[in-house]
Design a protein around this motif. Structure first.
Motif, PDB file in Angstrom:
ATOM      1  N   GLU A  62      -3.126 -38.284  -4.133  1.00 12.34           N
ATOM      2  CA  GLU A  62      -3.433 -38.007  -5.540  1.00 12.34           C
ATOM      3  C   GLU A  62      -2.518 -36.924  -6.086  1.00 12.34           C
ATOM      4  O   GLU A  62      -2.052 -37.006  -7.237  1.00 12.34           O
ATOM      5  CB  GLU A  62      -4.901 -37.585  -5.670  1.00 12.34           C
ATOM      6  CG  GLU A  62      -5.880 -38.734  -5.429  1.00 12.34           C
ATOM      7  CD  GLU A  62      -7.323 -38.268  -5.397  1.00 12.34           C
ATOM      8  OE1 GLU A  62      -7.557 -37.041  -5.514  1.00 12.34           O
ATOM      9  OE2 GLU A  62      -8.218 -39.125  -5.252  1.00 12.34           O
ATOM     10  N   TYR A  63      -2.254 -35.914  -5.256  1.00 11.53           N
ATOM     11  CA  TYR A  63      -1.354 -34.845  -5.688  1.00 11.53           C
ATOM     12  C   TYR A  63       0.060 -35.381  -5.905  1.00 11.53           C
ATOM     13  O   TYR A  63       0.722 -35.061  -6.902  1.00 11.53           O
ATOM     14  CB  TYR A  63      -1.332 -33.727  -4.649  1.00 11.53           C
ATOM     15  CG  TYR A  63      -0.274 -32.689  -4.915  1.00 11.53           C
ATOM     16  CD1 TYR A  63      -0.459 -31.708  -5.887  1.00 11.53           C
ATOM     17  CD2 TYR A  63       0.930 -32.701  -4.204  1.00 11.53           C
ATOM     18  CE1 TYR A  63       0.525 -30.762  -6.151  1.00 11.53           C
ATOM     19  CE2 TYR A  63       1.911 -31.760  -4.454  1.00 11.53           C
ATOM     20  CZ  TYR A  63       1.706 -30.796  -5.427  1.00 11.53           C
ATOM     21  OH  TYR A  63       2.678 -29.872  -5.684  1.00 11.53           O
ATOM     22  N   GLU A  64       0.519 -36.205  -4.971  1.00  6.02           N
ATOM     23  CA  GLU A  64       1.864 -36.774  -5.084  1.00  6.02           C
ATOM     24  C   GLU A  64       1.991 -37.640  -6.338  1.00  6.02           C
ATOM     25  O   GLU A  64       3.041 -37.636  -7.008  1.00  6.02           O
ATOM     26  CB  GLU A  64       2.182 -37.585  -3.834  1.00  6.02           C
ATOM     27  CG  GLU A  64       2.379 -36.723  -2.591  1.00  6.02           C
ATOM     28  CD  GLU A  64       2.406 -37.550  -1.316  1.00  6.02           C
ATOM     29  OE1 GLU A  64       2.314 -38.801  -1.423  1.00  6.02           O
ATOM     30  OE2 GLU A  64       2.519 -36.955  -0.228  1.00  6.02           O
ATOM     31  N   GLN A  65       0.922 -38.369  -6.674  1.00  3.40           N
ATOM     32  CA  GLN A  65       0.950 -39.204  -7.881  1.00  3.40           C
ATOM     33  C   GLN A  65       0.985 -38.334  -9.123  1.00  3.40           C
ATOM     34  O   GLN A  65       1.728 -38.632 -10.083  1.00  3.40           O
ATOM     35  CB  GLN A  65      -0.286 -40.113  -7.915  1.00  3.40           C
ATOM     36  CG  GLN A  65      -0.291 -41.088  -9.090  1.00  3.40           C
ATOM     37  CD  GLN A  65       0.885 -42.037  -9.060  1.00  3.40           C
ATOM     38  OE1 GLN A  65       1.122 -42.713  -8.061  1.00  3.40           O
ATOM     39  NE2 GLN A  65       1.664 -42.083 -10.145  1.00  3.40           N
ATOM     40  N   GLN A  66       0.196 -37.258  -9.107  1.00  2.00           N
ATOM     41  CA  GLN A  66       0.216 -36.330 -10.237  1.00  2.00           C
ATOM     42  C   GLN A  66       1.598 -35.709 -10.408  1.00  2.00           C
ATOM     43  O   GLN A  66       2.101 -35.565 -11.534  1.00  2.00           O
ATOM     44  CB  GLN A  66      -0.828 -35.223 -10.024  1.00  2.00           C
ATOM     45  CG  GLN A  66      -2.261 -35.669 -10.251  1.00  2.00           C
ATOM     46  CD  GLN A  66      -3.238 -34.554  -9.992  1.00  2.00           C
ATOM     47  OE1 GLN A  66      -3.308 -33.991  -8.900  1.00  2.00           O
ATOM     48  NE2 GLN A  66      -4.015 -34.197 -10.996  1.00  2.00           N
ATOM     49  N   GLU A 126      -1.804 -28.461  -7.752  1.00  2.00           N
ATOM     50  CA  GLU A 126      -1.696 -27.887  -6.411  1.00  2.00           C
ATOM     51  C   GLU A 126      -2.984 -27.163  -6.027  1.00  2.00           C
ATOM     52  O   GLU A 126      -3.471 -27.279  -4.893  1.00  2.00           O
ATOM     53  CB  GLU A 126      -0.512 -26.931  -6.346  1.00  2.00           C
ATOM     54  CG  GLU A 126      -0.392 -26.122  -5.044  1.00  2.00           C
ATOM     55  CD  GLU A 126      -0.125 -26.993  -3.835  1.00  2.00           C
ATOM     56  OE1 GLU A 126      -0.183 -26.445  -2.708  1.00  2.00           O
ATOM     57  OE2 GLU A 126       0.128 -28.202  -3.991  1.00  2.00           O
ATOM     58  N   GLN A 127      -3.573 -26.431  -6.987  1.00  2.00           N
ATOM     59  CA  GLN A 127      -4.816 -25.714  -6.714  1.00  2.00           C
ATOM     60  C   GLN A 127      -5.959 -26.695  -6.434  1.00  2.00           C
ATOM     61  O   GLN A 127      -6.783 -26.476  -5.542  1.00  2.00           O
ATOM     62  CB  GLN A 127      -5.181 -24.814  -7.890  1.00  2.00           C
ATOM     63  CG  GLN A 127      -6.362 -23.884  -7.605  1.00  2.00           C
ATOM     64  CD  GLN A 127      -6.093 -22.981  -6.417  1.00  2.00           C
ATOM     65  OE1 GLN A 127      -5.074 -22.300  -6.353  1.00  2.00           O
ATOM     66  NE2 GLN A 127      -6.996 -22.990  -5.441  1.00  2.00           N
ATOM     67  N   GLU A 128      -5.970 -27.788  -7.182  1.00  2.00           N
ATOM     68  CA  GLU A 128      -6.993 -28.819  -6.961  1.00  2.00           C
ATOM     69  C   GLU A 128      -6.864 -29.412  -5.559  1.00  2.00           C
ATOM     70  O   GLU A 128      -7.853 -29.620  -4.854  1.00  2.00           O
ATOM     71  CB  GLU A 128      -6.854 -29.926  -8.010  1.00  2.00           C
ATOM     72  CG  GLU A 128      -7.885 -31.036  -7.849  1.00  2.00           C
ATOM     73  CD  GLU A 128      -7.684 -32.163  -8.859  1.00  2.00           C
ATOM     74  OE1 GLU A 128      -8.521 -33.080  -8.895  1.00  2.00           O
ATOM     75  OE2 GLU A 128      -6.672 -32.122  -9.599  1.00  2.00           O
ATOM     76  N   ARG A 129      -5.619 -29.679  -5.160  1.00  2.00           N
ATOM     77  CA  ARG A 129      -5.370 -30.224  -3.823  1.00  2.00           C
ATOM     78  C   ARG A 129      -5.819 -29.242  -2.748  1.00  2.00           C
ATOM     79  O   ARG A 129      -6.482 -29.623  -1.778  1.00  2.00           O
ATOM     80  CB  ARG A 129      -3.884 -30.544  -3.654  1.00  2.00           C
ATOM     81  CG  ARG A 129      -3.532 -31.210  -2.322  1.00  2.00           C
ATOM     82  CD  ARG A 129      -2.033 -31.460  -2.234  1.00  2.00           C
ATOM     83  NE  ARG A 129      -1.311 -30.230  -1.966  1.00  2.00           N
ATOM     84  CZ  ARG A 129      -1.000 -29.793  -0.737  1.00  2.00           C
ATOM     85  NH1 ARG A 129      -1.338 -30.481   0.329  1.00  2.00           N
ATOM     86  NH2 ARG A 129      -0.325 -28.670  -0.583  1.00  2.00           N
TER      87      ARG A 129
END
Length: 234
Positions: free
Chosen positions: A11-15, A41-44
């Protein structure tokens, strides 16, 4: 947990890819891109931290069946450390956030019956019965009302017989036996038991009897700071 960790990273990579396209297409500014990426990044990291704590709790249960210096402990420790690094923290850091059971006498994870490779069929049945009684699979936690659950189990048909089977065969900690004592006191059954039955419950651990023989003594024990409890327990 590994699947969830992988999903969080995807999900982070897609964002990141989406934000890069927006930046390159001059739809957002560099400042907005930086802010959005920092939030992503903080969410990840928040997700990984949450997952890591859950893994650490599971690993703590495994550690409960191993002893420092025993064959298998070093290998387990190395694997646990390697696993935790994938969540962005050391194993000890994750355990500290989870509430390391070894740091606090009476921690809820010490209520679980311990499994061993050489346990008998009756021991496994007793362990299964006890853990099913106090563990909530929906939350992945010990039931917060464990003493009340056990008190209700004692009231059921053959309730005392079932608890005696667990006491005789399950690999229970002193903390777990303390919860049984607390339930027996709460429903008034403790005062009706014989001295022989008392000894059977506490397994000749007189310290437990001193703590749990009355509600007043239990209240006094619970009022003692955790570090003092640990000292007295040792």
């Amino acid at each position: 947990m590994r699947d969830m960790r992988s999903q969080a990273n995807k999900e982070y990579e897609q964002q990141a890819a989406d934000q890069k396209k927006l930046l390159e297409g001059h739809i957002i500014t560099q400042d907005t891109y930086n802010q959005n990426m920092a939030a992503a990044e903080q969410e990840r990291l928040d997700k990984l931290n949450k997952y890591g704590v859950a893994v650490a709790k599971a690993e703590e249960i495994i550690r409960g069946n191993l002893k420092l210096g025993e064959a298998g402990y070093v290998e387990w420790r190395q694997q646990a450390e390697a696993e935790m690094q994938l969540y962005g923290a050391s194993f000890d850091e994750a355990l500290a956030k989870a509430g390391d059971a070894t740091q606090k006498l009476g921690d809820s994870s010490h209520l679980l019956a311990k499994y061993t490779t050489d346990m008998t069929s009756d021991a496994k049945k007793a362990n299964d019965a006890w853990n099913a009684m106090i563990f909530d699979p929906k939350t992945g936690e010990i039931k917060t009302n464990a003493p009340e659950v056990i008190a209700d189990a004692l009231k059921a048909e053959n309730g005392w017989d079932n608890i005696q089977f667990i006491l005789k065969n399950a690999n229970l900690t002193s903390n777990a036996k303390g919860v049984i004592l607390e339930a027996l006191i709460a429903n008034g059954q403790w005062n009706q038991m014989t001295p022989e039955e008392w000894q059977f419950v506490i397994d000749n651990k007189q310290g437990l009897l001193a703590i749990y023989d009355t509600k007043e003594h239990l209240a006094e024990w619970n009022s003692i700071p955790d570090n003092v409890k640990k000292l007295l327990g040792e």
